[in-house]
Structures are given as C-alpha cells and as structure tokens.
Design a protein around this motif. Sequence first.
Motif, mmCIF file in Angstrom:
data_model
loop_
_atom_site.group_PDB
_atom_site.id
_atom_site.type_symbol
_atom_site.label_atom_id
_atom_site.label_comp_id
_atom_site.label_asym_id
_atom_site.label_seq_id
_atom_site.Cartn_x
_atom_site.Cartn_y
_atom_site.Cartn_z
ATOM 1 N N UNK A 1 3.133 -0.447 -3.933
ATOM 2 C CA UNK A 1 2.106 -1.153 -4.727
ATOM 3 C C UNK A 1 2.315 -2.545 -5.043
ATOM 4 N N UNK A 2 3.694 -3.115 -5.266
ATOM 5 C CA UNK A 2 3.854 -4.451 -5.327
ATOM 6 C C UNK A 2 3.822 -5.124 -4.006
ATOM 7 N N UNK A 3 4.072 -4.305 -2.997
ATOM 8 C CA UNK A 3 3.953 -5.097 -1.495
ATOM 9 C C UNK A 3 2.560 -5.531 -1.299
ATOM 10 N N UNK A 4 1.646 -4.456 -1.459
ATOM 11 C CA UNK A 4 -0.018 -4.557 -1.191
ATOM 12 C C UNK A 4 -0.393 -5.630 -2.169
ATOM 13 N N UNK A 5 -0.034 -5.600 -3.501
ATOM 14 C CA UNK A 5 -0.654 -6.754 -4.469
ATOM 15 C C UNK A 5 -0.424 -7.997 -4.169
ATOM 16 N N UNK A 6 0.838 -8.015 -3.416
ATOM 17 C CA UNK A 6 1.172 -9.489 -2.942
ATOM 18 C C UNK A 6 0.619 -9.978 -1.802
ATOM 19 N N UNK A 7 -0.064 -8.989 -0.680
ATOM 20 C CA UNK A 7 -0.306 -9.404 0.431
ATOM 21 C C UNK A 7 -1.850 -9.287 0.601
ATOM 22 N N UNK A 8 -2.815 -10.500 0.724
ATOM 23 C CA UNK A 8 -4.204 -10.232 0.823
ATOM 24 C C UNK A 8 -4.598 -9.825 2.018
ATOM 25 N N UNK A 9 -4.003 -9.804 3.103
ATOM 26 C CA UNK A 9 -4.247 -9.194 4.432
ATOM 27 C C UNK A 9 -3.651 -7.613 4.728
ATOM 28 N N UNK A 10 -3.530 -7.071 3.813
ATOM 29 C CA UNK A 10 -2.730 -5.708 3.645
ATOM 30 C C UNK A 10 -4.051 -4.861 3.432
ATOM 31 N N UNK A 11 -3.574 -3.249 3.887
ATOM 32 C CA UNK A 11 -4.546 -2.235 3.301
ATOM 33 C C UNK A 11 -3.560 -1.008 3.042
ATOM 34 N N UNK A 12 -4.025 -0.305 2.272
ATOM 35 C CA UNK A 12 -3.131 0.980 2.172
ATOM 36 C C UNK A 12 -3.971 2.063 1.554
ATOM 37 N N UNK A 13 -3.474 3.238 1.311
ATOM 38 C CA UNK A 13 -4.048 4.315 0.685
ATOM 39 C C UNK A 13 -3.056 4.954 -0.372
ATOM 40 N N UNK A 14 -3.744 5.220 -1.470
ATOM 41 C CA UNK A 14 -2.915 5.727 -2.660
ATOM 42 C C UNK A 14 -3.932 6.801 -3.379
ATOM 43 N N UNK A 15 -2.876 7.703 -4.115
ATOM 44 C CA UNK A 15 -3.742 8.585 -4.961
ATOM 45 C C UNK A 15 -4.313 7.922 -6.022
ATOM 46 N N UNK A 16 -5.277 8.775 -6.594
ATOM 47 C CA UNK A 16 -6.125 8.299 -7.539
ATOM 48 C C UNK A 16 -5.275 7.918 -9.013
ATOM 49 N N UNK A 17 -4.580 8.649 -9.321
ATOM 50 C CA UNK A 17 -3.872 8.172 -10.396
ATOM 51 C C UNK A 17 -2.945 6.932 -10.271
#
Length: 573
Positions: A94-110
């Motif tokens: 989560x921390x890596x994705x939040x700091x990179x505006x050119x990123x994409x990821x998939x997470x569970x809802x919670x």
Amino acid sequence: MTSANNHYPEGKALANQVAARHRSGVMWRVLFQFSTIVGIIALSALLYNILNQTFGLVAVINDVEPQTLALEYRKVQILSAPNTAVSDDEALLVETVAGDPLSVSVLNRELYRQNREWLTAIAIDGVDGGVLAADGDLIVVTSNQNTFLSGMSLVQLQQAFTTAERWSDIDSTWPDQPLQRYLPGTDSATLHAFTEAVFDTDLRRLPHEALVGILAANISNGVGRRLEREQRFFDQYLVFESAETYQGLCRSPNAPAGCTAPPRSEDDVYNLLQRYVIQPDVVATWSLVDSLFRRAQIVTQAQADFPEATIEYRSWLTRDFVTSPQNSQPEIAGVRTALLGSLWVVAITILFSFPIGVGAAIYLEEYARDNRLNRFIQTNINNLAGVPSIIYGMLGLAIFVRLLESITSGAAFGSADPTTANGRTILSAGMTLGLLILPIIIINAQEAIRAVPGSLRQASYGLGATKWQTIWSHVLPNALPGILTGTILSMSRAIGETAPLVVVGASTFITVDPNGPFAKFTTLPIQIYQWTSRPQGEFRNIAAAAIVVLLILLLSLNASAVFLRNRFSKRLS
C-alpha cells in the motif's frame, strides 16, 4: 349358352372364388407389410441402441483440472510482465502504490477501505456484477496523486497487467511514462481471485503459444522431443529440440515427419494436453435416455458417489474423436487410424475386384460357349458367392500373406526392411476382400449385361461393328448402372467385414496412420470389435460412436456410387 365341358365357375361359385382370391391377396399384403414393419422396428432398435450410448452424461475426474492450468498460465503471465514488483507485505504494498502516481495494483476490499485516503479506486467497465468496482470484492487502485486515470475497460485492464510497458501503450492520451505494477504475493488469494475475474481461464480458448508453453511446463523433455520430431509446434523456433539437432535430423535419410509436416494446430496441442497432462478419467456414464429423463437423480447420485467428479453432458462422437488416433484411454481415443485404414482397404478392394469381375462377366456372357467347362465355372462362381468370409481369410493368409509375402510386404520393391517386413499389410487385406466380393460383382455384372436387349447388339453388328466395338460402345454403357448397383452391394459387404481381416493380420491396437499399401493397418470393424470386448463401460460408448462413423462412411461411399450410377443412367436416357 355354356358348353358342358366349360370348367369356369359361374354365378355363386365365381363370386366365392373371387372373394377367396381377394382374401388371399389381403393376407399376403398384410404379411408383406408385417415383414416391412419388423424390418423397420429392428433397424430403429439398432439405431436407438447406438445413439443411446453415443451421447449422455458422464462423471469425469481429471488428474489436473484444465481451469487450473489456464489460471496458472495467466498468473505467470501477470507476474512476468515488465515493471512488475511482488510483495507479501500488505503494508509495504500500500505504501509503495500510494507514493507512485504511475503505479497500478489490486487489493482486497477491506485493505482498500483501510487505506482509501492514500489510494484511488479505478472503475472497470464491462465487468459483470461489478466484481472489480469500488464496492466489489477486489479493487484495482492507483495513487491519489494520479491525475489522468479514473476508469478502464476490461481489455485495458488486461493490458495494464500483462503486455503494456508504458501508459500510452494502453491509451494514447495517457502519459508516455513507464507503467509500474505492484502485486500481492504469488500464493495470494487476492491475486488468484483477480486472475479468475479478469482473464479467460478456459484452456480451450488460450492461444497456440500459451498451450504449447503449458504443455512444455508439464511434460518431460524426452516426451517433448519425441512429440516435436513427430510434428513441429511452431514455424520459426523449436521448443524441445535445439536448432542444430533438429536440422541434423531433417537432413538424415529417415527424417521425422516433424521436418516436413505443418506445425501442430491448437486442437492438436490441446489433445496432447488432454493425453499427457489433464488425463481425464470417466468414472461413470449414463445413457442418453436416462440423461434426458433422470438428469436430477443422476446428478444427485453422482455427487454423492463421486464428490470430486465433474458432471457434464458428453457427445462421444466429436471432431477430435474422428481426428485422434487410437489410445488406451477411452476418454481421448479416436478412430483416425482405423478410418484411414478402412479407406485404404476399400480402395484396393475395388481397384482389384471391379475390373476383374466385370472382365469375367463380359467373357462369360459375350464370349464363352455353352459347354461343360463354362457351365462348371459358372456353377462354382455361384457357389463361391455363398462361401463364409472366414474361408476367404484363410485363403488370403495362405496366398497373399505367406506365398506372396515379398510382394505384399513391399520388400520386393524396396519399400520395406526385409528383416522386419511381412505380408500382413493393407495390400493383403484389400486383395483378400477383393476375392470375397469378386463372385458377387461377377454375378451382378452378368445379370446387367444379360439385361441389355439383343436387338441392340444386332443393330451394332448390322452397321459393321466388331464384337468388341459392340461390347465397348453399346453393351457396357447400357449395363453400367446395373454393374454399379452390384458394386455398391459388394462394397457395403467388404467395408463391414471383420473375420477375414483378423486372419490376414489386422492390428487391434495401432497408433500410426497407414501411409501406403504396404503399411500395417486396422479398420473400423476391427476397432469396434476390440472396443466392445473391453470391460470398461466407456469403451462401449466410443464403440457406439465408431459405429456411427462407420455408418456415415458406408452411406457416403454408397451415395457416391449411386450418384455415378444415376449419372450414367441419365446419359443413356
């Protein structure tokens, strides 16, 4: 007035005689109708029994599920994409994705809900039920700092997690900047669910390259090399063989078929996956009638008896069944080798027996005199038409397999290895069946020639034609429809024979396609006989499917012969 010697009935006696004749006619008509009905019922019962076993529900347990293979391939495809990082630490992810505006990821809802102040959910169009939308079980996210990404189509999402290296590869209006992917760990349930939701996991619909890659990952190199020598997988590059080794093989005198044959199709590769990796095992089968009228009970019973099995409707008569070779597993066995063997044998049978039979009929009807020798020959031809087929098999074994072994094996022509060749070949089988139907062709051809009016011959002679010119130009064209009718009946008998071929040496299990008259062989009747003698119920299902193939082949060949007969008949009319 009537004469005293007139024996014709009159009055009441005449009426009684007419009524008796009418009763006799009605009785015979009813008897003939009854015979016809019995024949129709018997034929209908035969077709019912065959079709009832050719289709129906089955319970299948796969050694490896096809969906699992497709899912693992898709996961490898995702994880091997460029600019992809994997982490089992959710907080770090989560921390890596939040700091990179050119990123994409998939997470569970919670996890997304806990960190939505730093993340933005990407809306996905075209996904049923909103599985990947913000209120679904899986959330596709990017950083809150991202200013250009608000939504994607399903196709764009697939590109974003596989082939795209830059954002502009997906949409030309997006930045021409590297696309960074951050994903949960390889064994993550989130990654597994994401792959199932986004990508097609039907193994049958995967591209050719994917199927070959899955096959290569699940079989040994030795098996792979053997398969590739039999037939290539690709045009431009090799999978199991090195280029140097393969080129050396292709230059050798005994080059494998893989050098010249076209690359394997997707269906071929899928069949190999079925045979070597999936290995389906049909643990129970049900007839078509039961499958239609007792489906709910069958499914309930099957789920109780075979909880790991998949219950599916199956047609045992498929394109793969026709194009696949023999196999010890009924689930993937086919009739290609037997079908080709039947066509080869029938072709040689007709080429051998038709000219000899018609020639003999011409001699006996047009040239032979009515003497003791010719009457003896005619009597024996009539008797030979009723000789049991097994006798012809023994005759073929003695003459074609043993006495003429060097010819029928191809050794005399340099087409076979003299140390291993024997006469148990297609040529021996075709000539044996040719002897079997030869009397039938002769007798039918004689009847057809005899039916040509004698006035036609006399007219030809009167115009100065010779005997042979009369036969060739007038008698044979008029007799040809009848001759072809007899040939059709003879061919129908030959294509269904089993006993002579068993004696001559037809194989009951062979996986190599016949490639000439000197090849080893099997035929559809032999294959059906072999399958019906097996104890497993599934072999009876594929035997029924093979019977349907045999009937279709027989009807097709007969239809071709009828077409030729009718064409010649129209020319004469």
